[in-house]
Design a protein around this motif. Sequence first.
Motif, mmCIF file in Angstrom:
data_model
loop_
_atom_site.group_PDB
_atom_site.id
_atom_site.type_symbol
_atom_site.label_atom_id
_atom_site.label_comp_id
_atom_site.label_asym_id
_atom_site.label_seq_id
_atom_site.Cartn_x
_atom_site.Cartn_y
_atom_site.Cartn_z
ATOM 1 N N VAL A 87 0.856 -1.187 0.000
ATOM 2 C CA VAL A 87 0.000 0.000 0.000
ATOM 3 C C VAL A 87 0.890 1.235 0.000
ATOM 4 O O VAL A 87 1.666 1.462 0.927
ATOM 5 C CB VAL A 87 -0.941 0.012 1.217
ATOM 6 N N ALA A 88 0.765 2.033 -1.061
ATOM 7 C CA ALA A 88 1.553 3.258 -1.194
ATOM 8 C C ALA A 88 0.724 4.264 -1.981
ATOM 9 O O ALA A 88 0.656 4.228 -3.197
ATOM 10 C CB ALA A 88 2.883 2.985 -1.900
ATOM 11 N N GLY A 89 0.067 5.166 -1.262
ATOM 12 C CA GLY A 89 -0.772 6.150 -1.916
ATOM 13 C C GLY A 89 -2.168 5.621 -2.187
ATOM 14 O O GLY A 89 -2.482 4.467 -1.873
ATOM 15 N N PRO A 90 -3.033 6.442 -2.782
ATOM 16 C CA PRO A 90 -4.403 6.021 -3.079
ATOM 17 C C PRO A 90 -4.418 4.858 -4.063
ATOM 18 O O PRO A 90 -3.549 4.738 -4.914
ATOM 19 C CB PRO A 90 -5.036 7.280 -3.685
ATOM 20 N N PHE A 91 -5.430 4.005 -3.921
ATOM 21 C CA PHE A 91 -5.499 2.833 -4.776
ATOM 22 C C PHE A 91 -5.750 3.213 -6.229
ATOM 23 O O PHE A 91 -5.266 2.559 -7.148
ATOM 24 C CB PHE A 91 -6.603 1.889 -4.289
ATOM 25 N N GLU A 92 -6.522 4.257 -6.467
ATOM 26 C CA GLU A 92 -6.867 4.658 -7.830
ATOM 27 C C GLU A 92 -6.515 6.121 -8.045
ATOM 28 O O GLU A 92 -6.307 6.879 -7.098
ATOM 29 C CB GLU A 92 -8.358 4.427 -8.094
ATOM 30 N N GLY A 93 -6.474 6.499 -9.311
ATOM 31 C CA GLY A 93 -6.315 7.909 -9.647
ATOM 32 C C GLY A 93 -4.888 8.381 -9.787
ATOM 33 O O GLY A 93 -4.657 9.557 -10.056
ATOM 34 N N LEU A 94 -3.922 7.485 -9.609
ATOM 35 C CA LEU A 94 -2.518 7.878 -9.756
ATOM 36 C C LEU A 94 -2.004 7.488 -11.129
ATOM 37 O O LEU A 94 -1.977 6.310 -11.482
ATOM 38 C CB LEU A 94 -1.655 7.225 -8.681
ATOM 39 N N GLN A 105 5.169 8.632 -4.310
ATOM 40 C CA GLN A 105 4.850 7.518 -3.423
ATOM 41 C C GLN A 105 6.025 6.562 -3.215
ATOM 42 O O GLN A 105 5.870 5.505 -2.605
ATOM 43 C CB GLN A 105 3.650 6.741 -3.971
ATOM 44 N N LEU A 106 7.192 6.902 -3.729
ATOM 45 C CA LEU A 106 8.331 5.994 -3.615
ATOM 46 C C LEU A 106 8.782 5.821 -2.166
ATOM 47 O O LEU A 106 9.224 4.740 -1.770
ATOM 48 C CB LEU A 106 9.494 6.482 -4.476
ATOM 49 N N CYS A 107 8.666 6.879 -1.369
ATOM 50 C CA CYS A 107 9.047 6.755 0.045
ATOM 51 C C CYS A 107 8.123 5.763 0.746
ATOM 52 O O CYS A 107 8.589 4.880 1.477
ATOM 53 C CB CYS A 107 8.976 8.118 0.723
ATOM 54 N N ALA A 108 6.812 5.895 0.514
ATOM 55 C CA ALA A 108 5.852 4.989 1.139
ATOM 56 C C ALA A 108 6.067 3.559 0.663
ATOM 57 O O ALA A 108 5.994 2.605 1.449
ATOM 58 C CB ALA A 108 4.424 5.439 0.821
ATOM 59 N N PHE A 109 6.333 3.399 -0.626
ATOM 60 C CA PHE A 109 6.546 2.054 -1.161
ATOM 61 C C PHE A 109 7.809 1.432 -0.568
ATOM 62 O O PHE A 109 7.816 0.269 -0.163
ATOM 63 C CB PHE A 109 6.644 2.100 -2.689
ATOM 64 N N THR A 110 8.871 2.223 -0.508
ATOM 65 C CA THR A 110 10.135 1.723 0.044
ATOM 66 C C THR A 110 9.958 1.299 1.497
ATOM 67 O O THR A 110 10.489 0.264 1.933
ATOM 68 C CB THR A 110 11.234 2.786 -0.066
ATOM 69 N N ALA A 111 9.196 2.070 2.250
ATOM 70 C CA ALA A 111 8.946 1.722 3.648
ATOM 71 C C ALA A 111 8.255 0.367 3.740
ATOM 72 O O ALA A 111 8.590 -0.462 4.597
ATOM 73 C CB ALA A 111 8.087 2.798 4.310
ATOM 74 N N GLY A 112 7.294 0.117 2.845
ATOM 75 C CA GLY A 112 6.611 -1.168 2.843
ATOM 76 C C GLY A 112 7.543 -2.317 2.531
ATOM 77 O O GLY A 112 7.454 -3.394 3.135
ATOM 78 N N VAL A 113 8.459 -2.097 1.593
ATOM 79 C CA VAL A 113 9.438 -3.134 1.240
ATOM 80 C C VAL A 113 10.360 -3.420 2.424
ATOM 81 O O VAL A 113 10.607 -4.578 2.782
ATOM 82 C CB VAL A 113 10.254 -2.705 0.006
#
Length: 441
Positions: A65-72, A80-88
């Motif tokens: 989960v990194a940012g809104p599911f739709e609309g990007l 959203q790379l920071c949020a994605f990296t945190a998830g990884v």
Amino acid sequence: MLSVHTSPLAQPGTGDAGGMNVYVMQTALELARRGVDVEIFTRATSSADPPVVRVAPGVLVRNVVAGPFEGLDKNDLPTQLCAFTAGVLRAEATHEPGYYDVVHSHYWLSGQVGWLAADRWAVPLVHTAHTLAAVKNASLAAGDSPEPPLRAVGEQQVVDEADRLIANTEHEAQQLVSLHRADPDRIDTVHPGVDLEAFTPGDRHAARAALGLGWGDLPVVAFVGRIQPLKAPDVLLRAAARLPGVHVLIAGGPSGSGLIPRPGAGGLIPRPGAGGLTTPNGLVHLAAELGITDRVTFLPPQSRDELVRVYRAADVVAVPSYSESFGLVAVEAQACGTPVVAAAVGGLPVAVRDGVSGALVDGHDIDDWAKAIGDVFTRGPATMRAAALEHAAGFSWGQTVDALLESYGRAMDDYRALHPPVGPSARRSGRRFSMRRGVRA
């Protein structure tokens, strides 16, 4: 493996899903068959996406989960790379140190995440660009939008930081050197493959009947892929208008610059067709303008089994792209015994053997395309079928993974040489990359 902007579980042929999705999934499955555990991290695009999907023994897909599911849009994803990296990083933190041995990132967005993850875990980063901004911007279709400067900067950073780079062809390897000053000694050329057990020749009439086509023995040329200016389906329609009696089959959905944000509600919607370049509806209007509506059939994106039928139903498959790092569609079609007429760009001169398994066209002049397609029909597609099969047989996912394993091994050896372990807690001091269960990419 990291695939930020598109999930390997997505249906190729629409949105941002295409050949890269196929590449990631097929190499992961083949690596798992060799005893290499593979975890694929991708961005969740629906609240219904489960956190983890076990695709096959040894292959896991993690929906982060990194940012809104739709609309990007893809161009919004750098936010959203920071949020994605945190998830990884959090997923890895649930394991003991040393759980992963190699990070393989796909596309520059994933490379940005891989750069940090590999550095954090003290493992090598192997990166596949798939496409390069400078190459795409140098060959834009009319009305298409250039790649933003942010991407070019990001790509350069990943090229500089990756331990090894995977290029689809020698031509792409040369572009990495000339455009991004990549070290040639860190580049491995690895051709993508095709599932030679799934993509096979079959009865043309049966395939047409299964697709609901009532064309009998009429000549058919097919386009398979995302509907966007880059892929140039309009070139095929305009060429077909100059070939009396030739029918056109188009299978795919809107993508890239063929999509715009949905006002208010979020999500993406097809962009109104600009000259028939960007959406199925635009192509429908273009066919009407050209007076060939009765000779054109549109299909939505196809599953793999349905895609095999499309290739079998066609006498010729056209790949008129302005840029193509390799061109999986061309190899898939030839594996089904269907010759290909393709633009002589990127990796397509490798994917198609000019004059033997198909034909290559320089540029996108409509007369040139009409002549090339017409020449194949005049010569007789059947005369090229055996050559198409023989050419496609040289591309398999097994061969691709053979080369990837060698590249991973070199990356690990080079990394150990540059970063010798210190102290008894350095768990990788004696580890060798091998085709055995327990090694994780």
